[in-house]
Every structure is written in structure tokens, then in C-alpha cells.
Scaffold this active site. Structure first.
Site, PDB file in Angstrom:
ATOM      1  CB  SER A 252      -0.902  -0.009   1.228  1.00  0.00           C
ATOM      2  OG  SER A 252      -0.101  -0.050   2.385  1.00  0.00           O
ATOM      3  CB  THR A 253       0.139   4.659  -1.262  1.00  0.00           C
ATOM      4  OG1 THR A 253       0.037   4.197  -2.617  1.00  0.00           O
ATOM      5  CG2 THR A 253       0.765   6.037  -1.254  1.00  0.00           C
ATOM      6  N   GLY A 256       4.302   2.261   2.053  1.00  0.00           N
ATOM      7  CA  GLY A 256       5.399   2.751   1.211  1.00  0.00           C
ATOM      8  C   GLY A 256       5.965   4.058   1.753  1.00  0.00           C
ATOM      9  CD  GLU A 273       6.728  -1.801  -8.879  1.00  0.00           C
ATOM     10  OE1 GLU A 273       5.749  -1.141  -9.272  1.00  0.00           O
ATOM     11  OE2 GLU A 273       7.694  -2.083  -9.600  1.00  0.00           O
ATOM     12  CB  CYS A 307      -1.453  -2.641  -7.687  1.00  0.00           C
ATOM     13  SG  CYS A 307      -0.523  -3.696  -8.812  1.00  0.00           S
ATOM     14  CD  GLU A 404      -5.006   0.337  -4.258  1.00  0.00           C
ATOM     15  OE1 GLU A 404      -4.470   0.499  -3.149  1.00  0.00           O
ATOM     16  OE2 GLU A 404      -4.436  -0.203  -5.216  1.00  0.00           O
TER      17      GLU A 404
HETATM   18  P1  NAP Z   1       0.304  -3.522   2.852  1.00  0.00           P
HETATM   19  O1  NAP Z   1      -0.573  -3.491   4.026  1.00  0.00           O
HETATM   20  O2  NAP Z   1       1.103  -2.324   2.538  1.00  0.00           O
HETATM   21  O3  NAP Z   1       1.253  -4.787   3.059  1.00  0.00           O
HETATM   22  C1  NAP Z   1       2.237  -5.162   2.119  1.00  0.00           C
HETATM   23  C2  NAP Z   1       3.324  -5.924   2.846  1.00  0.00           C
HETATM   24  O4  NAP Z   1       3.992  -5.043   3.748  1.00  0.00           O
HETATM   25  C3  NAP Z   1       2.820  -7.085   3.701  1.00  0.00           C
HETATM   26  O5  NAP Z   1       3.758  -8.125   3.660  1.00  0.00           O
HETATM   27  C4  NAP Z   1       2.752  -6.449   5.065  1.00  0.00           C
HETATM   28  O6  NAP Z   1       2.760  -7.380   6.107  1.00  0.00           O
HETATM   29  C5  NAP Z   1       3.978  -5.578   5.058  1.00  0.00           C
HETATM   30  N1  NAP Z   1       3.968  -4.467   6.017  1.00  0.00           N
HETATM   31  C6  NAP Z   1       2.909  -3.936   6.713  1.00  0.00           C
HETATM   32  N2  NAP Z   1       3.328  -2.902   7.472  1.00  0.00           N
HETATM   33  C7  NAP Z   1       4.664  -2.777   7.255  1.00  0.00           C
HETATM   34  C8  NAP Z   1       5.662  -1.864   7.741  1.00  0.00           C
HETATM   35  N3  NAP Z   1       5.382  -0.871   8.599  1.00  0.00           N
HETATM   36  N4  NAP Z   1       6.934  -2.012   7.297  1.00  0.00           N
HETATM   37  C9  NAP Z   1       7.245  -2.973   6.403  1.00  0.00           C
HETATM   38  N5  NAP Z   1       6.356  -3.867   5.923  1.00  0.00           N
HETATM   39  C10 NAP Z   1       5.077  -3.754   6.332  1.00  0.00           C
HETATM   40  O7  NAP Z   1      -0.477  -3.863   1.525  1.00  0.00           O
HETATM   41  P2  NAP Z   1      -1.507  -5.026   1.314  1.00  0.00           P
HETATM   42  O8  NAP Z   1      -2.790  -4.591   1.913  1.00  0.00           O
HETATM   43  O9  NAP Z   1      -0.918  -6.319   1.714  1.00  0.00           O
HETATM   44  O10 NAP Z   1      -1.597  -5.074  -0.285  1.00  0.00           O
HETATM   45  C11 NAP Z   1      -2.444  -4.297  -1.014  1.00  0.00           C
HETATM   46  C12 NAP Z   1      -1.737  -3.082  -1.555  1.00  0.00           C
HETATM   47  O11 NAP Z   1      -0.636  -3.468  -2.375  1.00  0.00           O
HETATM   48  C13 NAP Z   1      -2.610  -2.262  -2.454  1.00  0.00           C
HETATM   49  O12 NAP Z   1      -2.509  -0.910  -2.120  1.00  0.00           O
HETATM   50  C14 NAP Z   1      -2.074  -2.521  -3.847  1.00  0.00           C
HETATM   51  O13 NAP Z   1      -2.322  -1.536  -4.768  1.00  0.00           O
HETATM   52  C15 NAP Z   1      -0.647  -2.725  -3.586  1.00  0.00           C
HETATM   53  N6  NAP Z   1      -0.018  -3.513  -4.661  1.00  0.00           N
HETATM   54  C16 NAP Z   1       0.796  -2.858  -5.543  1.00  0.00           C
HETATM   55  C17 NAP Z   1       1.402  -3.544  -6.592  1.00  0.00           C
HETATM   56  C18 NAP Z   1       2.299  -2.849  -7.569  1.00  0.00           C
HETATM   57  O14 NAP Z   1       3.024  -3.530  -8.274  1.00  0.00           O
HETATM   58  N7  NAP Z   1       2.299  -1.533  -7.624  1.00  0.00           N
HETATM   59  C19 NAP Z   1       1.179  -4.913  -6.733  1.00  0.00           C
HETATM   60  C20 NAP Z   1       0.350  -5.557  -5.816  1.00  0.00           C
HETATM   61  C21 NAP Z   1      -0.235  -4.827  -4.768  1.00  0.00           C
HETATM   62  P3  NAP Z   1       1.357  -7.960   6.656  1.00  0.00           P
HETATM   63  O15 NAP Z   1       0.789  -8.814   5.578  1.00  0.00           O
HETATM   64  O16 NAP Z   1       1.738  -8.739   7.830  1.00  0.00           O
HETATM   65  O17 NAP Z   1       0.498  -6.775   6.965  1.00  0.00           O
END
Ligand code: NAP
Ligand code: MG
Length: 494
Positions: A252-253, A256, A273, A307, A404
């Protein structure tokens, strides 16, 4: 009988026959899921220092599939130290053509186990077996295959430079393409001579752990790839670890931004990403049936957990009525249900939390004055499911047109001119992808140069290839994965 009634009856017959297809479930018996998984560190499966485990469930049934280790900062330290040692002693010194052999082997072994990977991916994450079988798993194998080919050709890729690996890559992936995102991250890192610590997402750890087993079987030198499971804190510990040289994050942003702040003024290289709010744009000269099919695929594919999903649709006013009717008709033929059934178009939402997020946005859309249309397809009684949903009467500033949702929800807006739609399509904080549907090549060229998105598809959507770079503009992140560009974040080029 009036002409419209006749048409309605024909459609009803078509919907009923689509929904009454005999079930065609893929067998679960091929999936050998263990009751418990450990952390893959330094070539072995080891118990977590934390002593803690958490469950991963099947979101289509809410049943527990397995429990996996929760890596603490001490485990992260162990994994990163093992990656550092493997980098210094083995992998950075190995000739490219030798590294390539291992990467090719991983690709071939994924192909050999493709069916099991596909079933486990659908069980753990909820995506339809058609997608995991036909898209996720073959594309993951292709990524390893493609990057294996670069390992001994880096000097040709960057002829005026001296490419050098960066070191230890900490890689953090989301839950929407668990195996594929692992491949996107690990393959270019290994090809360029780096070693890896990868963390899968909490709700979908199983295919990454299967990949760890495969990597062990492939005899990769211990420590070159370490695969750990855990929560957000595990990811945060990887980011802040002093021996992490490169961070590759997809998610997620919001997270990020946290990562970018955490690495400010350090030596760490970063690629992010992040999220997206892609515009799919239909001009009145487009082949409309093809466009409607592409729009349906663009947002309902993988439950909208993509995404780059085409979550905003811009339709030129003169064809709005006909496009809307075709979309509603097509929505009615979609089958929502058991991810393991080969007839299923839309599987389970990945988690209860994500379903609640989507439901929150459905309410917001209605409160903002949007008109909601949902398919009448029945939903399974158990598990996390959401009807495919269209919103009309949406304004450009609505939250459902700006934020999103990450679910099967399409916001439909209209436009009159090219300039107007470019302005509207670019008017979000994101810029990951876009789609243009038109018969005119000149219009495509004009749009692709003016849309601020990393990928612009023309008369198609959601097409991927390992040779083609992928990544965002604006708050969708920076850095590219895939293709020759995907080598750069893993190299010092001086
Ligand atoms: P997320 O909450 O940001 O989690 C992504 C990963 O980061 C997970 O492994 C998560 O662990 C970990 N994480 C959470 N907090 C963290 C922190 N403070 N420091 C480091 N790592 C941390 O995203 P999501 O909900 O899993 O995925 C959906 C998002 O991904 C959407 O916004 C989507 O658009 C984006 N996405 C982007 C792309 C691209 O190529 N641009 C591709 C796929 C998805 P946990 O699972 O334990 O929370
Ligand atoms: Mg799961």
C-alpha cells in the site's frame, strides 16, 4: 411480446444456464499443506526465536489451513546475517553463468509443480483456480526463466558501465499475487548477484513457503534466499536492519511512505510498487464488445485485488447508454463462488478485513450520491464474498473515484473530448496504469504520451510479460520491475 421483453428473456436464459453449470472443482488432494511451517533461514527450516505462530485460513470457507512462524526482529537479524554471509562468501563471487543454472532450475521446478502451486494459491488467497493456474503460476515460472537469461549478460545489458550487485535485498510482498510477487522480487535479485530475505503477506504465506521448499530442493547455496513469515513489524525490522542494502516493497501507499521515511539518509536503495486507481477509457469509435470484455476483465479479475485494476471507467458520452447496458448484461453472467471451481469468475475476497474495507466504500459511494448496481448472482453462505458492483452518477471528486478500493467495484464516469478525459484520468494521486479503447492509432499515441501512468494498455488490459517493465508514477511508487529496467534497482551502475 415487446422486443425488450424478448431480449430480457433471452438474457435470463443465458444467465441461468451460466449459473447452472455443473460444478467443476479442481481436486484439493494434490495440495500437500503441512499443519505447521517454520522460517526458511540459511537453507534450513528453523523454529522462530519468538516461539509464536499464526494461522492462515482459506477465505472461501474460513477454515484454518495451517499455522506459520512469526518472525521477530531476532529472526530477521538471523535471516539477514545469513544472506550477508552467503552474499560475501558465495553468490557475489559466482560467475553469472553458474547463477543462471540455479535460476533456470527454479523455473523448471515451478513448472513441474504448477498444479500444486495453483491449488495452494487458490486455497490460501481465494483467487479462482483459472487465474492461479493460467496466470499466476506460469507467469512466475516465466520470470525466473527470463531473468536466468540475463545473469551472464549484465555487461551487455549495460555496455558502458561496470554492473555490481548491491548486497542483501529485503523484499516485502502483498497478498494479491503471493507467488508471482515473490518471483518478481527474487528472480532479478539472484540474476544480478544479490542475496535475499523475502517476507510474504500475513494472509497468504503458503506458496512462498512452498517456493522455499523448492529452493532447498534445487540445492541453492544456503542463505542465498531466505523466506520468512510474519506481520508488519517483521517487515519494519527488515527495513531498519543496518545490513539491508536494498529494499523492494510492493504494497500500500501508506506503508510505502513509512518505508521511505525510515530509509531517508541511509545507504539503502529502494523501489516501491504501490497502489493505483487506473482509468479505463472507452472512445465512441472503439470495438465496444471487446472494450466491455476488457473492462470486466480489468476490474473483476482476481476480485479487483489488483494494484493496476481498471477501477475507474470513462465512457465517451455518445456511447454511454449502450456501454452501460452491455456491462450490466455481462455482470449478470459472472459466476461468484468456490475459487477451486473452474467455472468461477470471481473468487473469495482475501480477508474479512478487506471485505469490510470494500463494504465501507460501497456505503461511501451511495452516501456520495452514486447509483449502485450489483449482479444478482447468489453469494456463497460462508466465506468472504462480494458481488461485482457498478457505480454510476459518480463525480470526479467522489472518494470512490479517487481512492483505491481493491475490490470488484467499478466507478463509471463520462467525458466528451480527448483533452477532458486526459485531465480527468490524470486527476488522482496515483499513476500506475491506464487503458485506452479506440479504433484510431493516432488517438492511442496521443493518449499514451499524456496519461501519467507507468503502463498504458491499448485495446487490451492487464497483460503482463516478464520482458516488459512495470511500475508507477506519482504515489504509485518508483522503480521498475520486469524487463531490462528491472535489473537496475539491484545493481550499482558506475
Ligand atoms: P500492505 O498493508 O502495505 O502490506 C504489504 C506488505 O507489507 C505485507 O507483507 C505487510 O505485512 C507488510 N507491512 C505492513 N506494514 C509494514 C511496515 N510498517 N513495514 C514494512 N512492511 C510492512 O499492503 P496489502 O494490503 O498487503 O496489499 C495491497 C496493496 O498493495 C494495495 O494498495 C495494492 O495496490 C498494492 N499492490 C501494488 C502492486 C504494484 O506492483 N504496484 C502490486 C500488488 C499490490 P502484513 O501482511 O503482515 O500486513
Ligand atoms: Mg490465507
Amino acid at each position: 411480446m415487446a422486443k425488450d421483453d424478448k431480449k430480457d428473456n433471452t438474457l435470463k436464459l443465458k444467465f441461468d444456464s451460466a449459473r447452472n453449470l455443473a460444478p467443476a472443482p479442481e481436486s484439493k488432494s494434490i495440495a500437500k499443506i503441512k499443519p505447521q511451517y517454520e522460517l526458511f533461514i540459511n537453507g534450513s527450516f528453523v523454529k522462530p526465536e519468538s516461539g509464536k505462530y499464526f494461522d492462515t485460513i482459506n477465505p472461501a470457507t474460513e477454515e484454518k489451513l495451517s499455522q506459520v512462524a512469526e518472525a521477530s526482529p531476532a529472526d530477521v537479524d538471523k535471516a539477514i546475517k545469513s544472506a550477508k554471509s552467503a552474499y560475501q562468501k558465495v553468490w557475489s563471487k559466482m560467475p553469472g553463468k553458474e547463477r543462471a543454472k540455479y535460476i533456470f532450475r527454479i523455473s523448471r521446478m515451478i513448472q513441474e509443480k504448477a498444479r500444486e502451486f495453483a491449488v495452494v494459491e487458490s486455497l490460501d488467497g481465494g483467487k479462482p483456480i483459472r487465474e492461479s493456474r493460467d496466470f499466476d503460476v506460469p507467469t512466475a515460472a516465466n520470470h525466473f526463466f527470463y531473468y536466468a537469461g540475463w545473469a551472464d549478460k549484465l555487461n551487455y545489458a549495460f555496455p558502458t558501465k561496470t554492473p555490481r550487485p548491491v548486497g542483501v535485498a529485503s523484499q516485502i510482498i502483498p497478498w494479491n499475487f503471493p507467488l508471482l510477487m515473490a518471483a518478481w522480487k527474487i528472480a532479478p535479485a539472484l540474476a544480478t548477484g544479490n542475496t535475499v530475505v523475502l517476507k510474504s503477506a500475513e494472509t497468504t504465506p503458503l506458496t512462498a513457503l512452498m517456493l522455499a521448499e523448492l529452493i532447498q530442493e534445487a540445492d541453492l547455496p544456503p542463505g542465498v534466499v531466505n523466506i520468512i513469515t510474519g506481520a508488519g513489524e517483521t517487515g519494519a525490522a527488515m527495513v531498519s536492519h543496518p545490513d539491508t542494502d536494498k529494499i523492494a516493497f510492493t504494497g500500500s501507499t501508506d506503508v510505502g511512505k513509512i518505508i521511505q521515511k525510515a530509509v531517508a539518509s541511509t545507504h539503502k536503495k529502494v523501489t516501491l510498487e504501490l497502489g493505483g486507481k487506473a482509468a479505463n477509457i472507452i472512445f465512441d469509435d472503439a470495438p465496444l464488445d471487446q472494450a466491455v470484455e476488457g473492462v470486466i476483465n480489468g476490474i473483476f479479475f482476481n476480485q479487483g485485488h489488483v494494484c493496476c485494476a481498471g477501477s475507474r471507467l470513462y465512457v465517451q458520452e455518445s456511447v454511454y447508454d449502450i456501454v452501460l447496458r452491455k456491462l450490466k448484461d455481462r455482470l449478470e453472467t459472472l459466476i461468484v463462488g468456490d475459487p477451486l471451481d473452474k467455472n468461477t469468475d470471481i473468487g473469495a475476497i482475501n480477508s474479512r478485513g478487506q471485505l469490510e474495507t470494500i463494504q465501507k466504500y460501497l456505503k461511501i459511494g451511495v452516501q456520495e450520491g452514486g447509483e449502485i448496481y450489483q449482479s444478482s448472482c447468489p453469494l456463497p453462505k460462508k466465506g468472504f464474498f462480494c458481488s461485482p458492483t457498478l457505480f454510476t452518477n459518480v463525480s470526479q471528486s467522489s472518494r470512490i473515484a479517487q481512492e483505491e478500493i481493491f475490490g470488484p467495484v467499478l466507478s463509471i464516469l463520462t467525458f466528451r473530448t480527448e483533452d477532458e478525459v486526459i485531465e480527468k484520468a490524470n486527476n488522482t494521486p496515483y499513476g500506475l496504469s491506464a487503458g485506452v479503447w479506440t479504433d484510431k492509432g493516432s488517438k492511442i499515441f496521443n493518449m499514451t504520451t499524456k496519461l501519467r501512468a507507468g503502463v498504458v494498455w491499448a485495446n487490451t488490459f492487464n497483460k503482463f510479460d516478464p520482458t516488459s517493465p512495470f511500475g508507477g508514477f506519482k504515489e504509485s511508487g518508483f522503480g521498475r520491475e520486469g524487463g531490462l529496467h528491472g535489473l537496475m534497482p539491484y545493481l550499482h551502475l558506475d
